[in-house]
Design a protein around this motif. Structure first.
Motif: not given
Length: 188
Positions: A130-131, A136-137, A177-180
């Motif tokens: 989420l962070i 990113s956004t 973690i991002w990939k998962r």
């Protein structure tokens, strides 16, 4: 604003989000403990309490998780042990699956599964994803880098923020973690 200034601003923001996720207890479900998302202890306690609550109201759930406990899943073992103690202290008759597990415990130690339990870091990993999505956004950064680019990625920025908080080392772990979880938490 320069690229370095943008990166410094993104890092400062990410550090604030990491502090919040590490230090601020969040109530997720009424009747269950609050969770600081970057706390392994809080995550385990929350899952353990959730197992106990569901097992109290669903005999098949209890039987299933008693089986998981007997196979070495530590968090299920802790929840079922708590239920046994609560039942005995409350003077209630023990359900067959609790009675069977209690007997198993008196016969000797229950084997533990080798390696990490997935439940140990689930809240941490979701919070990190989420962070990453937020950074990113907010700062128009790609979540990951291709390894050749000089441009910072949100995963690299968040990894630096986590390292500054002595929590995780290396952007590759954050990228994993991002990939998962990234596709599950991406804002629209």
């Amino acid at each position: 604003m320069t690229k370095n200034a943008d990166t410094a601003e993104a890092l400062a923001y990410a550090k604030g989000r990491v502090r919040f996720a590490r230090d601020t207890p969040i109530d997720i479900v009424d009747g269950l403990p609050s969770v600081r998302f970057l706390s392994k202890v809080d995550g385990r306690r929350f899952v353990q309490e959730m197992i106990k609550n569901l097992a109290r109201s669903d005999d098949s759930f209890l039987a299933e998780h008693t089986e998981y406990a007997s196979q070495g899943w530590g968090i299920a073992d802790a929840a079922i042990r708590d239920l046994i103690v609560e039942t005995v202290r409350g003077g209630s008759p023990m359900l067959p699956s609790l009675s069977a597990y209690s007997a198993l415990l008196t016969a000797g130690p229950v084997p533990k599964k080798p390696g990490k339990e997935k439940a140990d870091n689930i809240f941490r990993d979701i919070a990190i994803a989420l962070i990453v999505d937020d950074v990113s956004t907010r700062f128009n950064l790609s979540p990951t880098s291709n390894g050749k680019s000089e441009n910072p990625s949100a995963c690299r920025v968040v990894a630096k923020a986590l390292e500054a908080a002595n929590m995780l080392k290396g952007h590759k772990l954050v990228e994993d973690i991002w990939k998962r979880f990234g596709s599950s938490v991406k804002s629209s």
